[in-house]
Design an enzyme around this catalytic site. Structure first.
Site, PDB file in Angstrom:
ATOM      1  N   HIS A 160       0.690  -1.341   0.155  1.00 40.99           N
ATOM      2  CA  HIS A 160       0.062  -0.205   0.032  1.00 40.99           C
ATOM      3  C   HIS A 160       0.717   1.403   0.011  1.00 40.99           C
ATOM      4  CE1 HIS A 160      -3.220  -2.759   1.104  1.00 40.99           C
ATOM      5  NE2 HIS A 160      -4.080  -1.940   0.699  1.00 40.99           N
ATOM      6  N   LYS A 164      -0.701   4.895   4.513  1.00 42.46           N
ATOM      7  CA  LYS A 164      -1.438   3.877   5.174  1.00 42.46           C
ATOM      8  C   LYS A 164      -0.907   3.616   6.561  1.00 42.46           C
ATOM      9  CE  LYS A 164      -3.641  -0.472   4.929  1.00 42.46           C
ATOM     10  NZ  LYS A 164      -5.059  -0.210   5.378  1.00 42.46           N
TER      11      LYS A 164
END
Length: 273
Positions: A160, A164
């Site tokens: 990600h 995040k």
């Protein structure tokens, strides 16, 4: 007309959901809620999301009960952080407001609190770590494959963007749970989060879980089934947040058909459970 409230309204997911809700003919945005102390309080959410004035001002989550009483939403959509989401869910269930929750990172204790609130209030709720349609088909494939490949080593890798906040991702955790349940294992006992040093030989039951963070990666999930002489990789890659937002819209429309007082997931929404 489905009356929709959104918490985390100015976040990446929240603002995208709001833009989409404003486009839907059968939905009406009635509340846009941000964290306590937000400097955006009182600002028209349409201006923030590039839609011009839509007549819905950003409100403060510290006044959530009052906001829900004034705007009377049919469903509240939450994409925030776990600690804030628990308080939002408590307040929403007390107000009898249905829920669509995509927030991840709940502890077991927090998740039990959420279950208790929903069961006690009898509201309808869809809670899923990933609402993309493709990811939920991905879960079904894993559920079907895992027993067939039960003697293969399993590794889960997720990637990600650098912003995040939780790791591993809720989607990776759910993949771990799906595979563990399908093969008669307990996820908490077999998960190995990363490896370092002299780890020794890999046990047959363990499932490796690895998190990558960098750049603007929207979301990649790979499950590797490694056997002797071959390996199989099941992959899902999200190209944009539109994949998640489309699932949220489907969940909002499904909510009136959900079973009261029980947490349902995207498998229920899609009819693949």
């Amino acid at each position: 007309m489905i009356r929709v409230a959104v918490t985390g309204a100015c976040g990446r997911m929240g603002s995208g959901i709001i833009r989409r809700v404003l486009e839907e003919e059968d939905m009406e945005l009635v509340a846009a809620i941000e964290a306590p102390g937000t400097p955006l309080r009182g600002r028209d959410i349409g201006e923030f999301t590039g839609r011009g004035s839509v007549g819905v001002e950003v409100t403060d989550a510290s006044n959530l009960a009052d906001t829900l009483a004034e705007t009377e939403p049919d469903v509240l959509v939450d994409f925030t952080v776990a600690s804030a989401a628990v308080e939002t869910i408590k307040t929403s269930t007390e107000a009898g407001v249905n829920l669509v929750v995509g927030t991840t990172g709940f502890s077991e204790e927090e998740m039990q609190t959420v279950r208790d609130c929903i069961e006690r209030s009898g509201v309808r709720a869809v809670i899923a770590p990933n609402m993309a349609v493709g990811v939920n088909v991905f879960f079904k494939v894993l559920r079907d494959l895992a027993p067939i490949l039960s003697d293969y080593d399993v590794e889960i890798i997720e990637a990600h963007h650098r912003h995040k906040k939780d790791a591993p991702s809720g989607t990776a955790v759910r993949a771990l749970e799906v595979i563990s349940e399908a093969t008669g294992r307990r996820a908490s006992e077999v998960a190995v989060h990363g490896r370092s040093g002299l780890t020794g030989e890999r046990s047959r039951d363990e499932i490796g879980v690895h998190a990558v963070r960098g750049g603007d990666i929207v979301g990649d999930h790979i499950v590797l089934f490694a056997g002797d002489g071959e390996r199989l990789e099941i992959v899902h890659r999200a190209h944009s947040r539109d994949a998640f937002i489309g699932g949220v819209i489907r969940a909002i429309r499904f909510i009136e058909d959900a079973e009261p007082g029980r947490i349902m997931d995207m498998g229920d929404v899609l009819g693949i459970n």
